[in-house]
Enzyme design. Structure first.
Site, mmCIF file in Angstrom:
data_model
loop_
_atom_site.group_PDB
_atom_site.id
_atom_site.type_symbol
_atom_site.label_atom_id
_atom_site.label_comp_id
_atom_site.label_asym_id
_atom_site.label_seq_id
_atom_site.Cartn_x
_atom_site.Cartn_y
_atom_site.Cartn_z
ATOM 1 N N ASP A 105 0.478 1.575 -5.974
ATOM 2 C CA ASP A 105 -0.055 2.068 -4.705
ATOM 3 C C ASP A 105 1.053 2.295 -3.681
ATOM 4 O OD1 ASP A 105 -2.697 2.208 -5.424
ATOM 5 O OD2 ASP A 105 -3.230 0.262 -4.603
ATOM 6 N N LYS B 293 -2.206 7.313 -1.992
ATOM 7 C CA LYS B 293 -3.205 8.274 -1.517
ATOM 8 C C LYS B 293 -2.538 9.558 -1.060
ATOM 9 C CE LYS B 293 -5.496 7.537 2.312
ATOM 10 N NZ LYS B 293 -6.425 6.908 3.266
ATOM 11 N N MET C 107 -7.688 -2.210 7.045
ATOM 12 C CA MET C 107 -7.373 -0.855 7.505
ATOM 13 C C MET C 107 -7.875 -0.698 8.938
ATOM 14 S SD MET C 107 -8.315 0.967 3.879
ATOM 15 C CE MET C 107 -9.313 -0.434 3.313
#
Length: 237
Positions: A37, A58, A168
């Site tokens: 990640d 991402k 987050m």
């Protein structure tokens, strides 16, 4: 029947290399390929120096397309290698989209093992020396995020617990604070804002719910917000 290697979903923990589990470190050291990640630190990748490393962070916020691509890469790597590691920040089973990856691998009959990691909330509580529960004050905790899958409502319900931990939690935490105030939560509710937990640039900020509702000076990197009466700073004798 096609032969596949084995895949491990490994929790890297919050960032510091020495906060990964012994099992996770061992499996990383034995890996042939590691798909990691964006939040995995360079020092963590030192534990798999001999492996092929693939960044699957991402991409441009297009979460569904990126996840489908990651699923495909995992299957393709299992076709080529015997020991495949999917390295995830924190714990794989908490906000890590493990369900989608497990489902994709299991659909191909690929063997998968999950290796837990220290989730960021627990590392943050330890770094701040601030327990998430406190006798007579808080006996329930909820971990939540405002992120939703495509096609789902943008606004999620805020859990009703003594201590709230928002992952987050950058701009989303501001909206959470505003909603909590509208629901009658005290403006003086203690809040801890933690950025880059366990890393050299870790930052801890103590504010109130009212202050959070007016804005948040977020640092670069992941932000975690913890709020509730258990977050009140202890009186030092």
């Amino acid at each position: 029947m096609r032969a596949y290697g084995k895949v491990w979903l490994v929790g890297a923990g919050p960032g510091a290399q020495d906060l990964i589990t012994l099992r996770g470190a061992r499996i990383l050291g034995e890996a042939e390929v590691v798909l990691y990640d964006a939040l995995v630190t360079d020092e963590m990748l030192e534990l798999c120096a001999g492996a092929v490393k693939i960044n699957v962070g991402k991409r441009c916020g297009q979460r569904s397309a990126a996840q489908e691509f990651i699923n495909q890469q995992l299957v393709e790597c299992a076709e080529k290698y015997q020991r495949v590691v999917r390295l995830k920040g924190g714990d794989p089973m908490l906000f890590g989209r493990a369900d989608e990856e497990l489902t994709a691998l299991e659909a191909h009959g690929i063997e998968v093992e999950v290796v837990p990691g220290i989730t960021t909330a627990l590392a943050a509580a330890a770094a701040a020396k601030q327990p998430l529960t406190k006798r007579g004050v808080a006996r329930s905790v909820a971990f939540f995020t405002s992120s939703t899958a495509p096609g789902h409502p943008d606004e999620v319900a805020i859990p009703s617990t003594d201590t709230l931990v928002q992952y987050m939690g950058g701009r989303e935490a501001i909206a959470t604070a505003q909603r909590l105030l509208a629901q009658g939560r005290s403006p003086d509710t203690p809040v801890l804002v933690m950025a880059n937990v366990s890393r050299p640039d870790q930052r801890i900020e103590r504010i109130s719910l009212a202050t959070l509702a007016h804005g948040l000076d977020t640092a670069q990197g992941p932000v975690l917000v913890m709020l509730g009466e258990a977050m009140k700073a202890r009186d030092i004798p």
